[in-house]
Design a protein around this motif. Sequence first.
Motif, PDB file in Angstrom:
ATOM      1  N   MET A   1     -20.395   0.892  -4.097  1.00 32.10           N
ATOM      2  CA  MET A   1     -19.767   0.451  -2.865  1.00 32.10           C
ATOM      3  C   MET A   1     -18.325   0.922  -2.792  1.00 32.10           C
ATOM      4  SD  MET A   1     -21.563  -3.204  -2.648  1.00 32.10           S
ATOM      5  CE  MET A   1     -22.126  -2.960  -4.322  1.00 32.10           C
ATOM      6  N   SER A   2     -17.852   1.168  -1.567  1.00 33.51           N
ATOM      7  CA  SER A   2     -16.540   1.801  -1.403  1.00 33.51           C
ATOM      8  C   SER A   2     -15.384   0.945  -1.881  1.00 33.51           C
ATOM      9  CB  SER A   2     -16.312   2.110   0.080  1.00 33.51           C
ATOM     10  OG  SER A   2     -17.060   3.228   0.448  1.00 33.51           O
ATOM     11  N   ILE A   3     -14.428   1.627  -2.467  1.00 32.73           N
ATOM     12  CA  ILE A   3     -13.201   0.955  -2.851  1.00 32.73           C
ATOM     13  C   ILE A   3     -12.035   1.642  -2.148  1.00 32.73           C
ATOM     14  CG2 ILE A   3     -12.893   2.349  -4.965  1.00 32.73           C
ATOM     15  CD1 ILE A   3     -11.772  -0.314  -6.196  1.00 32.73           C
ATOM     16  N   LEU A   4     -11.126   0.827  -1.632  1.00 33.34           N
ATOM     17  CA  LEU A   4      -9.932   1.350  -0.971  1.00 33.34           C
ATOM     18  C   LEU A   4      -8.736   1.191  -1.907  1.00 33.34           C
ATOM     19  CD1 LEU A   4      -8.066   2.242   1.336  1.00 33.34           C
ATOM     20  CD2 LEU A   4      -8.212  -0.081   2.249  1.00 33.34           C
ATOM     21  N   ALA A   5      -8.003   2.296  -2.105  1.00 34.08           N
ATOM     22  CA  ALA A   5      -6.795   2.260  -2.936  1.00 34.08           C
ATOM     23  C   ALA A   5      -5.574   2.502  -2.073  1.00 34.08           C
ATOM     24  CB  ALA A   5      -6.881   3.338  -4.015  1.00 34.08           C
ATOM     25  N   VAL A   6      -4.623   1.582  -2.169  1.00 33.96           N
ATOM     26  CA  VAL A   6      -3.359   1.748  -1.452  1.00 33.96           C
ATOM     27  C   VAL A   6      -2.262   1.892  -2.497  1.00 33.96           C
ATOM     28  CG1 VAL A   6      -1.781   0.736   0.238  1.00 33.96           C
ATOM     29  CG2 VAL A   6      -4.233   0.232   0.361  1.00 33.96           C
TER      30      VAL A   6
ATOM     31  N   LEU B   1     -15.413  -2.976   0.557  1.00 34.46           N
ATOM     32  CA  LEU B   1     -15.710  -4.256  -0.112  1.00 34.46           C
ATOM     33  C   LEU B   1     -14.793  -4.507  -1.304  1.00 34.46           C
ATOM     34  CD1 LEU B   1     -19.620  -4.207  -0.032  1.00 34.46           C
ATOM     35  CD2 LEU B   1     -18.048  -5.408   1.501  1.00 34.46           C
ATOM     36  N   TYR B   2     -14.181  -3.429  -1.794  1.00 31.20           N
ATOM     37  CA  TYR B   2     -13.273  -3.558  -2.933  1.00 31.20           C
ATOM     38  C   TYR B   2     -11.937  -2.937  -2.568  1.00 31.20           C
ATOM     39  CZ  TYR B   2     -17.471  -4.946  -5.312  1.00 31.20           C
ATOM     40  OH  TYR B   2     -18.601  -5.620  -5.654  1.00 31.20           O
ATOM     41  N   LEU B   3     -10.892  -3.548  -3.076  1.00 30.44           N
ATOM     42  CA  LEU B   3      -9.540  -3.128  -2.689  1.00 30.44           C
ATOM     43  C   LEU B   3      -8.653  -3.088  -3.920  1.00 30.44           C
ATOM     44  CD1 LEU B   3      -7.270  -2.704  -0.507  1.00 30.44           C
ATOM     45  CD2 LEU B   3      -7.120  -5.204  -0.355  1.00 30.44           C
ATOM     46  N   PHE B   4      -7.892  -2.028  -4.054  1.00 32.94           N
ATOM     47  CA  PHE B   4      -6.879  -1.990  -5.115  1.00 32.94           C
ATOM     48  C   PHE B   4      -5.509  -1.791  -4.495  1.00 32.94           C
ATOM     49  CE2 PHE B   4      -4.186   0.245  -8.244  1.00 32.94           C
ATOM     50  CZ  PHE B   4      -4.111  -0.771  -9.184  1.00 32.94           C
TER      51      PHE B   4
ATOM     52  N   GLU C   1      -5.305  -7.838   6.295  1.00 34.31           N
ATOM     53  CA  GLU C   1      -5.919  -7.049   7.362  1.00 34.31           C
ATOM     54  C   GLU C   1      -7.401  -6.779   7.091  1.00 34.31           C
ATOM     55  OE1 GLU C   1      -4.883  -2.829   9.507  1.00 34.31           O
ATOM     56  OE2 GLU C   1      -3.413  -3.666   8.120  1.00 34.31           O
ATOM     57  N   MET C   2      -7.782  -6.808   5.822  1.00 36.49           N
ATOM     58  CA  MET C   2      -9.145  -6.430   5.432  1.00 36.49           C
ATOM     59  C   MET C   2     -10.028  -7.678   5.399  1.00 36.49           C
ATOM     60  SD  MET C   2      -8.668  -3.132   4.710  1.00 36.49           S
ATOM     61  CE  MET C   2     -10.188  -2.741   3.842  1.00 36.49           C
ATOM     62  N   ASP C   3     -11.077  -7.692   6.241  1.00 35.79           N
ATOM     63  CA  ASP C   3     -11.899  -8.888   6.390  1.00 35.79           C
ATOM     64  C   ASP C   3     -13.014  -9.007   5.377  1.00 35.79           C
ATOM     65  OD1 ASP C   3     -10.617 -10.036   8.448  1.00 35.79           O
ATOM     66  OD2 ASP C   3     -11.808  -9.043  10.014  1.00 35.79           O
ATOM     67  N   ARG C   4     -13.517  -7.857   4.933  1.00 30.17           N
ATOM     68  CA  ARG C   4     -14.787  -7.892   4.216  1.00 30.17           C
ATOM     69  C   ARG C   4     -14.640  -7.740   2.710  1.00 30.17           C
ATOM     70  NH1 ARG C   4     -18.816  -4.089   7.163  1.00 30.17           N
ATOM     71  NH2 ARG C   4     -20.053  -4.886   5.415  1.00 30.17           N
ATOM     72  N   VAL C   5     -13.402  -7.716   2.245  1.00 30.18           N
ATOM     73  CA  VAL C   5     -13.152  -7.461   0.816  1.00 30.18           C
ATOM     74  C   VAL C   5     -13.718  -8.576  -0.066  1.00 30.18           C
ATOM     75  CG1 VAL C   5     -11.327  -7.396  -0.931  1.00 30.18           C
ATOM     76  CG2 VAL C   5     -11.165  -5.959   1.104  1.00 30.18           C
ATOM     77  N   ARG C   6     -14.473  -8.165  -1.097  1.00 32.80           N
ATOM     78  CA  ARG C   6     -15.051  -9.104  -2.056  1.00 32.80           C
ATOM     79  C   ARG C   6     -14.151  -9.346  -3.244  1.00 32.80           C
ATOM     80  NH1 ARG C   6     -20.964  -6.875  -3.495  1.00 32.80           N
ATOM     81  NH2 ARG C   6     -21.863  -7.062  -1.417  1.00 32.80           N
ATOM     82  N   LEU C   7     -13.436  -8.293  -3.644  1.00 28.11           N
ATOM     83  CA  LEU C   7     -12.589  -8.394  -4.838  1.00 28.11           C
ATOM     84  C   LEU C   7     -11.359  -7.519  -4.653  1.00 28.11           C
ATOM     85  CD1 LEU C   7     -12.854  -9.578  -7.909  1.00 28.11           C
ATOM     86  CD2 LEU C   7     -12.979  -7.141  -8.457  1.00 28.11           C
ATOM     87  N   THR C   8     -10.203  -8.123  -4.890  1.00 31.31           N
ATOM     88  CA  THR C   8      -8.949  -7.378  -4.794  1.00 31.31           C
ATOM     89  C   THR C   8      -8.304  -7.277  -6.163  1.00 31.31           C
ATOM     90  OG1 THR C   8      -8.600  -8.250  -2.568  1.00 31.31           O
ATOM     91  CG2 THR C   8      -6.674  -7.316  -3.682  1.00 31.31           C
ATOM     92  N   GLY C   9      -8.026  -6.053  -6.575  1.00 31.24           N
ATOM     93  CA  GLY C   9      -7.247  -5.828  -7.789  1.00 31.24           C
ATOM     94  C   GLY C   9      -5.829  -5.451  -7.392  1.00 31.24           C
ATOM     95  N   GLY C  10      -4.878  -5.814  -8.215  1.00 35.61           N
ATOM     96  CA  GLY C  10      -3.498  -5.491  -7.860  1.00 35.61           C
ATOM     97  C   GLY C  10      -2.642  -5.207  -9.068  1.00 35.61           C
ATOM     98  N   ASP C  11      -1.601  -4.447  -8.825  1.00 40.17           N
ATOM     99  CA  ASP C  11      -0.630  -4.088  -9.856  1.00 40.17           C
ATOM    100  C   ASP C  11       0.741  -4.513  -9.328  1.00 40.17           C
ATOM    101  OD1 ASP C  11       0.630  -2.897 -12.014  1.00 40.17           O
ATOM    102  OD2 ASP C  11       0.385  -0.845 -11.283  1.00 40.17           O
TER     103      ASP C  11
END
Lengths: 306, 306
Positions: B1-6, B116-119, B134-144
Amino acid sequence: MSILAVGSVAFDTIATPSGRVEDMLGGSATYFSLAASYFTEVRIVAVVGDDFTADHERVLTGRGVDTRGIQRAKGKTFRWGGQYLDNLNEAKTDFTELNVFESFQPHIPAEYMDSLYLFLGNIHPSLQAAVRLEMDRVRLTGGDTMNFWITGSLKELTETLKLINVLLINDGEAKMLAGERSLPRAARKVLSMGPQALVIKHGEYGATIFFREGAFGIGSHPFRAPALPLEVVDPTGAGDSFAGGFMGYIASQGQLNREVLKRALFYGGVMGSFAVERFGTERLQKLTRQKIDARFQVFRELTHLE
Amino acid sequence: MSILAVGSVAFDTIATPSGRVEDMLGGSATYFSLAASYFTEVRIVAVVGDDFTADHERVLTGRGVDTRGIQRAKGKTFRWGGQYLDNLNEAKTDFTELNVFESFQPHIPAEYMDSLYLFLGNIHPSLQAAVRLEMDRVRLTGGDTMNFWITGSLKELTETLKLINVLLINDGEAKMLAGERSLPRAARKVLSMGPQALVIKHGEYGATIFFREGAFGIGSHPFRAPALPLEVVDPTGAGDSFAGGFMGYIASQGQLNREVLKRALFYGGVMGSFAVERFGTERLQKLTRQKIDARFQVFRELTHLE
């Protein structure tokens, strides 16, 4: 099978974020012996002064350690003062009073000559070599050293390294001894100087054992024992307790192979982790093999994937 | 499943004992995306300047990374210069030129909104929070995050931590964020600030994941992934590559439980270890899943007792 430990007995004055203690029984041979005593019979050779009392000796004999090799000299016992107030991973030395330790000449009692395992604690490399050469029946010699000898007595240390089967040092010492900043390169270089195996202790991150190609088994893959992140009260003696668990477990097994050395690495980490939970030797005096094995299991599970 | 990296795209000028490179493609989003691309579909949001060429973009698209979220601004791309000449574990910054990164406002393309995944890479905590909200459907957020935000924007960071499920930081950052010198205590405190899990990266010693009681499974035992002692050529990007392997593996699994997170921790270590073997992103561009899984196996065996 019996293991002989040669090293220091000291009185330590220590300050950590958890508190401060004065003239507490310590020294490399003390920590090593107590840790090893949960696995095998331990004999100790060290020197103490007039201020070493029957109560101090009972800390060792209470754990079954054979103290007949403790030499008594006129004067005061070795004293060290240090603090870990800014950094629990590195001691800042406040003072070092060598006292009777300054002229320490290890005498091995006749009753100790049949020892099959030997641990050479952090003393002058020439003394380490002399002890090793005196012992005829030793199967495996473990040894420690430190920056002071690496910079000041490198020639003697280089000779001693040829007599040591497993060297146990920390990251900084390995890099300094090899003159290499990369740990795997430093490990290869140290192994080329004599030892068949090199244990590099990483403090709170565990330890890695590197093997010379073909030593104790096939190949040269390193092995790592992790350490559980724990509440550290006093890091003093962690490295010697690690060595005690490591060598003690090996001596208890009667065979020498990679699997034994790998398990020994875990037991080293376990004993180091107990040592730091209280000031001085307090925690090491009152363990049980059951508690030790329970933590061994926790350490295994710490990195175990289904 | 797609992961978005910002995060950031940067040009790095780096000196290490192995050599020196200038204006090499780097940045947190770049390393993360390349590492994650071996596990799942990756989308990137970042800002670049006029000097970001089609060749640079092909480094990402060559690995299948969706670059439609890369914003182009007038001016130069973020530049960083640093050296690891004395210590491979810690960068000494020579210069930081924020350039177009200074006014970065992440815009999430409509096509990315189903991620569904966000970093959230290491950018201002308020920007991290805005993206998450802003992201409605994210299941899991990772952060640094980093020391700069911990000291300068603690209030904003504290709010952002409530939106992050898994925080990935290093030892020093964890201790600074918690105001605690003991790692297990620091971990407990950081977990009480919001995240369900905390990954603390130990550089060459691997990483530990701490769980909030009951999060992703039963109990609160930490888990550690060791790292193999390897020849380090350039440590730049190791942490972001770790995060890419960790989050990428999780996104590929479709379920969230402790066993998945533990394996992800190993994959993080594996991708970090590849990243440091060459300067910049060179090694991360030409891997295969087979090579990755072979090293995963080596990492497992590194601490595996019979």
